[in-house]
Write an enzyme that holds these catalytic residues in place. Structure first.
Site, PDB file in Angstrom:
ATOM      1  N   GLY A  12       0.813  -1.214   0.000  1.00 12.07           N
ATOM      2  CA  GLY A  12       0.000   0.000   0.000  1.00 12.07           C
ATOM      3  C   GLY A  12       0.848   1.267   0.000  1.00 12.07           C
ATOM      4  O   GLY A  12       0.490   2.260  -0.629  1.00 12.07           O
ATOM      5  N   LYS A 250       3.186 -11.686   4.527  1.00 12.98           N
ATOM      6  CA  LYS A 250       4.325 -11.637   3.591  1.00 12.98           C
ATOM      7  C   LYS A 250       5.202 -12.870   3.771  1.00 12.98           C
ATOM      8  O   LYS A 250       5.620 -13.502   2.798  1.00 12.98           O
ATOM      9  CB  LYS A 250       5.151 -10.360   3.810  1.00 12.98           C
ATOM     10  CG  LYS A 250       4.372  -9.090   3.508  1.00 12.98           C
ATOM     11  CD  LYS A 250       5.255  -7.863   3.644  1.00 12.98           C
ATOM     12  CE  LYS A 250       4.424  -6.608   3.827  1.00 12.98           C
ATOM     13  NZ  LYS A 250       3.341  -6.446   2.865  1.00 12.98           N
TER      14      LYS A 250
END
Ligand code: ADP
Ligand code: MG
Length: 291
Positions: A12, A250
């Site tokens: 983001g 992640k």
């Protein structure tokens, strides 16, 4: 496996700094990110891109809510599709300009990408993903299949840079009479791992706002993990080093990509994307060599 093919997942922060970024700020952030991506292409890598959409989809939901007495509100899956298109439009334009400065001519294609999820996924009973300014919680089901993967692969095989599965993809469930969109937001890193696998990427690159994985992120001078193995990452995950809303997915994405046969996964800061692709920056996860 395509030796030079990469899946790059942009966080983001690469697109909008949390919260209040206006259109100019978002465009500027995308332009900065695309300089890095253009350097990858200039170095000879075949690139597929995916990206987050948390702030953007949250803002759209809020607009829907505020305007619902004037124009009918649309469901969350429509909002995800809308953010794929808008962010894809910004990325295409910025990347084309970055290519032009480098004398690169390359088709860029943005795909509205649908992703299969399971209607019985426990995530639907337990909304956990915060999105938007008011941090509302929405379900975040597991990505099971990239429904538009044939198109992604054909575009890549024909030399295009492809932007796909933005915001984790538009979630859909399969019923006896076909596919239906569902109101949820899939994690972009987990979807990125799946996409990297289906396109036969050599490496999954996760670009974010920190140099890599910190062994203790709360430490005043974090120790960044360099080259590592899935076993070591699993060990750190079990010690609670990776929170669910940020580094957790992640790390999980890296582990899944390697489990599925991928060679290398890297978590790196956006500013060092090319070094990350070369295995010279970030936390580099490689499968253990066979004994
Ligand atoms: P993105 O928008 O790129 O997906 P996130 O905010 O979801 O970024 O995840 C990156 C953030 O994860 C970092 O800014 C950092 O604050 C946080 N984080 C939590 N634990 C760790 C850790 N062990 N190592 C590195 N960063 C961590
Ligand atoms: Mg994130």
């Amino acid at each position: 496996l395509s030796a030079r093919r990469l899946l790059v997942a942009l966080g983001g922060n690469a697109i909008a700094h949390e919260g209040h970024a206006g259109p100019g700020d978002q465009q500027a952030a995308v332009e900065t990110a695309m300089e890095q991506v253009a350097d990858l292409v200039a170095a000879g890598y075949e690139v597929a891109l995916t990206h987050g959409n948390g702030p953007q989809v949250g803002n759209l939901l809020l607009k829907n809510e505020l305007a619902k007495d004037v124009v009918p509100a649309v469901p969350l899956d429509w909002c995800v599709a809308q953010t794929q298109a808008t962010i894809g439009y910004l990325i295409t334009t910025a990347l084309e300009r970055a290519f032009a400065r480098r004398g690169i001519e390359r088709a860029i294609a943005v795909l509205v990408t649908r992703v299969l999820v399971d209607r019985d996924d426990p995530a639907f009973a337990n909304p956990s993903k915060p999105i938007g300014r008011d941090r509302r919680l929405v379900p975040s089901p597991e990505p099971l299949a990239i429904l538009d993967q044939v198109s992604v692969v054909r575009l890549l095989d024909n030399g295009a840079v492809v932007i796909a599965a933005g915001g984790g993809g538009v979630p859909m469930v399969r019923d006896p009479d076909g596919l239906t969109g569902v109101e949820a937001v899939i994690d972009k890193d987990l979807c990125g791992a799946l996409l990297a696998t289906v396109i036969g990427a050599e490496a999954l690159l996760i670009a974010t706002d920190v140099p890599g994985v910190a062994i203790d992120p709360e430490a005043p001078e974090p120790e960044w993990l360099g080259r590592t193995t899935p076993a070591r990452l699993r060990e750190l995950a079990e010690q609670g080093a990776f929170p669910a809303g940020s580094m957790g997915p992640k790390v999980e994405a890296c582990l899944r990509f390697l489990d599925a046969g991928g060679e290398r996964a890297v978590i790196s800061e956006l500013e060092r994307l090319l070094d990350a692709a070369r295995g010279e920056a970030g936390t580099i996860v490689e499968a253990e060599a066979a004994p």
